[in-house]
Enzyme design. Structure first.
Site, mmCIF file in Angstrom:
data_model
loop_
_atom_site.group_PDB
_atom_site.id
_atom_site.type_symbol
_atom_site.label_atom_id
_atom_site.label_comp_id
_atom_site.label_asym_id
_atom_site.label_seq_id
_atom_site.Cartn_x
_atom_site.Cartn_y
_atom_site.Cartn_z
ATOM 1 N N CYS A 122 12.216 15.735 2.586
ATOM 2 C CA CYS A 122 13.879 15.774 2.914
ATOM 3 C C CYS A 122 14.661 16.503 1.959
ATOM 4 C CB CYS A 122 14.205 14.469 3.361
ATOM 5 S SG CYS A 122 14.935 13.563 1.882
ATOM 6 N N LYS B 240 -4.347 -6.770 16.506
ATOM 7 C CA LYS B 240 -4.698 -7.920 17.330
ATOM 8 C C LYS B 240 -6.301 -8.312 17.286
ATOM 9 C CE LYS B 240 -4.494 -5.574 21.830
ATOM 10 N NZ LYS B 240 -3.843 -4.741 21.305
ATOM 11 N N PHE B 241 -6.965 -7.212 17.033
ATOM 12 C CA PHE B 241 -8.482 -7.523 16.903
ATOM 13 C C PHE B 241 -9.118 -7.431 15.549
ATOM 14 C CE2 PHE B 241 -8.089 -5.872 21.393
ATOM 15 C CZ PHE B 241 -8.309 -7.159 22.215
ATOM 16 N N GLU C 109 0.685 -1.097 0.230
ATOM 17 C CA GLU C 109 -0.144 -0.031 -0.112
ATOM 18 C C GLU C 109 0.930 1.376 0.010
ATOM 19 O OE1 GLU C 109 -2.784 -0.251 3.009
ATOM 20 O OE2 GLU C 109 -4.114 -1.686 1.951
ATOM 21 N N GLU D 57 -6.231 -7.981 -0.589
ATOM 22 C CA GLU D 57 -6.862 -8.047 0.827
ATOM 23 C C GLU D 57 -8.307 -7.843 0.955
ATOM 24 O OE1 GLU D 57 -4.866 -5.370 3.385
ATOM 25 O OE2 GLU D 57 -2.871 -5.780 2.523
ATOM 26 N N CYS E 2 7.677 12.249 1.076
ATOM 27 C CA CYS E 2 8.785 12.776 2.050
ATOM 28 C C CYS E 2 9.529 14.090 1.731
ATOM 29 C CB CYS E 2 9.950 11.833 2.095
ATOM 30 S SG CYS E 2 11.439 12.414 2.864
ATOM 31 N N TRP F 248 -10.228 -1.179 12.552
ATOM 32 C CA TRP F 248 -9.698 0.288 12.385
ATOM 33 C C TRP F 248 -10.948 1.003 11.808
ATOM 34 C CZ3 TRP F 248 -10.641 1.639 7.311
ATOM 35 C CH2 TRP F 248 -10.668 0.707 6.337
HETATM 36 C C1 GAL Z 1 -4.239 -2.834 4.880
HETATM 37 C C2 GAL Z 1 -2.860 -3.385 5.135
HETATM 38 C C3 GAL Z 1 -2.786 -4.419 5.948
HETATM 39 C C4 GAL Z 1 -3.765 -4.526 7.096
HETATM 40 C C5 GAL Z 1 -4.911 -4.129 6.913
HETATM 41 C C6 GAL Z 1 -5.798 -4.123 7.848
HETATM 42 O O1 GAL Z 1 -4.410 -1.435 4.693
HETATM 43 O O2 GAL Z 1 -2.192 -3.397 3.889
HETATM 44 O O3 GAL Z 1 -1.260 -4.699 6.313
HETATM 45 O O4 GAL Z 1 -3.099 -3.184 8.028
HETATM 46 O O5 GAL Z 1 -5.099 -3.057 5.903
HETATM 47 O O6 GAL Z 1 -7.305 -4.001 7.692
HETATM 48 ZN ZN ZN Z 2 13.060 12.078 1.311
#
Ligand code: GAL
Ligand code: ZN
Length: 673
Positions: free
Chosen positions: A156, A353-354, A149, A304, A154, A312
Site C-alpha cells: 500500500c 474443524k478437522f 506466525e 505448536e 503489503c 491442511w
Molecule cells: C499454524 C497456526 C495455527 C493453526 C495451525 C494448524 O500455522 O499458527 O493457528 O492454524 O497452523 O496446523
Molecule cells: Zn501497507
C-alpha cells in the site's frame, strides 16, 4: 523463564466455547489428566476481546485465567494482531493488505493486515496495552506471544513511503542506490527515492537488488511491528518475556533479525510424517529445531505441533502410535523446553474443524490420541531435570537467509533448481550420522566456537565474512566450502577479480567457470592418491565448478567431459587451519565419508563413529550433567549397545534393542568423576 518443568500444553481457543461453561470446566480436568500445565490463549481472539471499537470484553478471559491458575495451569498470552474484527476493516479499509499487483484485499483470512498502517498500529497498541494492564501481572501469565506466525507483505501507499524512507536511510543518495543496484542496466536508474516502487508482477521484478532490499525491508518492517506491539505491552506495565512463533523453513522473513526483540525463540512444527520414511522426515525436522535453537543459542519452545493429523496437508495422515512421543521428545532433544499443541480442543466449525486436537469432537479421554498425549506428558515429567539445559555443538553450517534470497532470485547457472537445501541437508545428514549436535549459523554469527564450519553455496558474502573466515582458518579452524560461494556482495553486485571473493588464497584456488548439468546428466569425482576413503568415485550432478588450484591439493578429479582430470575436491592448508573446497554437487556418500574423516581427525566424537541407519543421537547439557537422547526413527528395531557405560538410563530402559519410534534418554554426571 523460570521453569522447573517442561511446558506442556498448547493453543486453547476457548472463545469458541464461552456458551458451554461445562465444556470449559471439563477441559481443565482433562488437561490435568494429561499432565498439561500450560495453555496459550488469545491467538485470533480480537473480536471477542473488542467486539466494538473501544468496547473491551476481558471478563471471560480473566475468569478463565483465574480458573486455570487455580488448577495449576499457566498461560502464554497472545496479542490478537494476526486476525482482525470485521468492524475494524469496515471502518478503516487501510488496514487491509495490498498485494504486489496493487489490488487491495477484502476482509477475511488472517495475516491480512498492513503492518505500516497508522490506524492498525494504533488499534493494536490500544488493545495490547489494555491486555498488559489487566493480565501482565497475573500470576498465571508467564509470557507474551506476539501476533501469530508473522508473514506476508503489503504494497500500500504507506508501505511504499516507508520503503522509500528505508532506502534513503540506507543509501543516503539516489546515486548510491543506482550504483549499488546497477540500475543503469535497461535504463532503470532513478532520479529520486520517491520514484522507487516495491517489486510488482506488473512492473519491476528483475532488478534483483531491489527484490533483495524489499525483502530486507519487509523483515525490518515486520520486526518494527513486533517492536511496536512489545512497546505497548511494556507501556501496559508488563515485564514478562516475549516471543514470536516462527515457521518451518520460512524464507519470507529473515528470522535472525528478530533476535534482539524476543526473549526466546518459539516455533510451530508440522512435519508430514509417514509420507516418506520417518527417518528422512525426522532429519528434516531435526535441522529445523537446530536452526531455531541457533538463533539465540539457548533453549526454545515448541509452540505448536499436532497431536495427530493436521487438516491442511494434502493427505491428513494419522500419526502412527508412538510417533507423537518420538516427535515430541525429538524437540526436547534438540533444545526445546516445551511440547505444545495446536490445539487443545478441536473447533466445531470453520476451517480447522478437522485439525487434530488433544480433545476431539467426541469429547472424551478414552481416545488413542488422548492416551498418547498423556503418555508424553508423563514422560516429560520423568525427564524434567533437563529443562533449561544447553546444547553444545562443535560443528556448524552457515545457512544465510539473505544469501539464499539473492541466490534463489538470481537468473543464474541453474534456473530449474539450485538444490540448495538438498546440499545443506546432505552436510547436515553426514554430521548427524556421526552423532554430533550441529549449530546453524548465519554470516552475522561468530565462527570461533566451532571446530568445523561448513559453508554450502554461500553465494553472497556479506558483513565481513571473508575476514571472519580468514581469521577462523588462520587460527586453526576447518572450513568446508562449496562451488557458488563468494560470488556477489550485499547488493548482489558480482565481485570482480576472482571468486570466492577474497578467500582465494585461503582456499588455494580460483573458481574459473561453473558448468550446470541437465537433470539427466552426471559426472564423477575420482580419487587421487591423496584421497582417504575406501570408495574411490562419487557421482555428482547439477553443478561442476572448474577451478584452478594454487596451493590446494587435489583429492578428487572429474572423470569426464572437457574438464576430465580437473580438480573436483581439494584441500588447502592456511595458517593453522585447513580448508576443503567441494567443486560439485556430490552424492550423500561423499559427504558421509568426508564428515567421518573430519570428525575422526578432530576427535569430535567421544563414543561412536557412525550410527546405525535411522538412529538419531542428540545431547543437551548442564554444568554438571550430560543428557543423551537416542531415538530410532527407522521402521525396524535396532540393536545397539549402550554407547558409553558411564551413562545411566533416565527414560525408556535399555536392553540393547531400540524399537521403531522409541526414545531412550541417558544421563551422565560431568563433575566429580
Ligand atoms: C499454524 C497456526 C495455527 C493453526 C495451525 C494448524 O500455522 O499458527 O493457528 O492454524 O497452523 O496446523
Ligand atoms: Zn501497507
Amino acid at each position: 523463564m523460570d521453569q522447573t518443568e517442561f511446558i506442556y500444553g498448547g493453543d486453547y481457543n476457548a472463545e469458541q466455547w464461552l456458551d458451554s461453561p461445562d465444556i470449559l470446566k471439563q477441559d481443565i480436568e482433562y488437561m490435568k489428566a494429561a499432565h498439561i500445565n500450560e495453555v496459550t490463549l488469545g491467538v485470533f481472539s480480537w473480536s471477542t476481546l473488542e467486539p466494538q471499537e473501544g468496547v473491551y470484553h476481558f471478563a471471560w478471559l480473566e475468569n478463565l485465567i483465574n480458573e486455570l491458575y487455580a488448577n495449576g495451569i499457566s498461560v502464554i498470552l497472545s496479542t490478537p494482531s494476526a486476525a482482525r474484527p470485521k468492524w475494524l476493516a469496515d471502518q478503516y479499509p487501510e488496514v487491509l493488505r495490498v498485494n504486489a499487483d496493487r489490488s487491495r484485499n477484502l476482509f477475511g483470512g488472517r495475516h491480512n493486515h498492513c503492518y505500516t498502517s497508522p490506524v492498525y498500529r494504533r488499534k493494536i497498541s490500544q488493545i495490547d496495552r489494555k491486555l498488559s494492564e489487566r493480565f501482565g501481572k497475573h500470576p498465571a501469565v508467564t509470557t507474551w506471544h506476539i501476533s501469530n506466525e508473522l508473514s506476508g507483505e503489503c504494497h500500500c501507499s504507506y508501505c511504499q513511503a516507508a520503503f522509500q524512507e528505508w532506502l534513503e536511510k540506507k543509501y543516503q543518495t539516489i546515486e548510491n542506490l543506482n550504483k549499488a543496484w546497477n540500475t543503469i542496466f535497461w535504463s532503470h536508474d532513478y532520479q529520486n527515492f520517491a520514484q522507487v516502487e516495491s517489486p510488482s508482477p506488473k512492473g519491476e521484478m528483475m532488478l534483483h537488488a531491489l527484490n533483495l532490499d524489499w525483502k530486507r525491508f519487509v523483515t525490518d518492517q515486520t520486526a518494527d511491528f513486533v517492536a511496536w506491539e512489545k512497546k505497548a505491552i511494556r507501556e501496559g506495565g508488563s515485564t514478562l518475556p516475549v516471543t514470536i512463533n516462527m515457521m518451518y523453513d520460512f524464507t519470507g522473513l529473515n528470522y535472525r533479525k528478530f533476535k534482539d526483540l524476543i526473549d526466546f525463540v518459539s516455533w510451530d512444527n508440522y512435519p508430514v510424517w509417514h509420507k516418506e520414511e520417518e527417518k528422512k522426515t525426522a532429519l528434516d525436522t531435526a535441522f529445523q529445531h537446530d536452526f531455531m535453537r541457533s538463533i539465540l543459542k539457548k533453549p526454545f519452545l515448541l509452540m505448536e505441533s499436532c497431536p495427530t493429523a493436521t487438516n491442511w496437508q494434502s493427505v491428513s495422515k494419522l500419526k502412527r502410535p508412538g510417533m507423537l512421543r518420538a516427535a515430541s521428545l525429538q524437540a526436547i532433544a534438540h533444545g526445546s523446553d516445551s511440547v505444545q499443541y495446536f490445539q487443545i480442543r478441536q473447533s466445531r466449525g470453520a476451517s480447522e474443524k478437522f485439525h487434530g486436537a488433544v480433545i476431539d469432537h467426541y469429547g472424551g479421554m478414552d481416545t488413542r490420541v488422548f492416551r498418547e498425549v498423556t503418555e508424553v506428558g508423563s514422560d516429560l515429567l520423568k525427564i524434567k531435570e533437563i529443562v533449561g539445559s544447553d546444547t553444545k555443538a562443535k560443528v556448524a553450517i552457515l545457512h544465510d537467509c539473505e544469501s539464499r534470497w539473492a541466490m534463489e532470485d538470481a537468473q543464474g547457472p541453474r534456473n530449474k533448481g539450485l538444490h540448495y537445501m538438498d546440499t545443506v541437508m546432505k552436510m547436515y545428514a553426514a554430521l548427524r550420522k556421526q552423532g554430533l549436535n550441529v549449530d546453524i549459523l548465519d554470516m552475522e554469527d561468530e565462527l570461533t566456537d566451532y571446530e568445523i564450519v561448513f559453508a554450502p553455496m554461500l553465494y553472497m558474502f556479506r558483513c565481513g565474512i571473508e575476514e571472519k573466515i580468514r581469521e577462523y582458518v588462520k587460527n586453526g579452524g576447518t572450513l568446508v566450502m562449496t562451488y557458488w560461494s563468494g560470488i556477489v556482495n550485499e547488493t548482489d553486485l558480482c565481485h570482480l577479480g576472482g571468486t570466492p571473493h577474497q578467500l582465494m588464497d585461503v582456499l588455494g584456488l580460483r573458481s574459473m567457470e561453473l558448468d550446470a548439468l541437465y537433470d539427466q546428466e552426471s559426472n564423477y569425482g575420482i580419487a587421487t592418491d591423496e584421497y582417504w576413503a575406501e570408495k574411490k568415485q562419487y557421482e555428482c550432478r547439477n553443478f561442476c565448478d572448474l577451478i584452478c588450484t594454487d596451493t590446494a591439493e587435489t583429492l578428487l578429479m572429474y572423470e569426464k567431459d572437457f574438464y576430465a582430470g580437473y580438480p573436483a575436491f581439494v584441500r588447502n592448508q592456511y595458517g593453522n587451519g585447513k580448508t576443503y573446497y567441494i567443486c560439485a554437487d556430490f552424492e550423500q556418500d561423499f559427504y558421509d565419508d568426508l564428515c567421518r574423516e573430519l570428525v575422526k581427525e578432530k576427535q569430535l566424537n567421544e563414543f561412536v563413529y557412525g550410527l546405525p541407519d535411522g538412529i538419531e543421537v542428540t545431547t543437551r547439557e548442564t554444568d554438571t550433567h550430560r543428557y543423551l537422547f537416542v531415538q530410532n526413527f527407522g521402521r525396524e528395531a535396532i540393536r545397539m549397545e549402550l554407547p558409553d557405560t558411564t551413562y545411566s538410563v533416565l527414560l525408556g530402559g535399555w536392553n540393547d534393542l531400540i524399537e521403531p519410534y522409541d526414545t531412550k534418554v541417558l544421563v551422565k554426571k560431568l563433575i566429580g568423576e
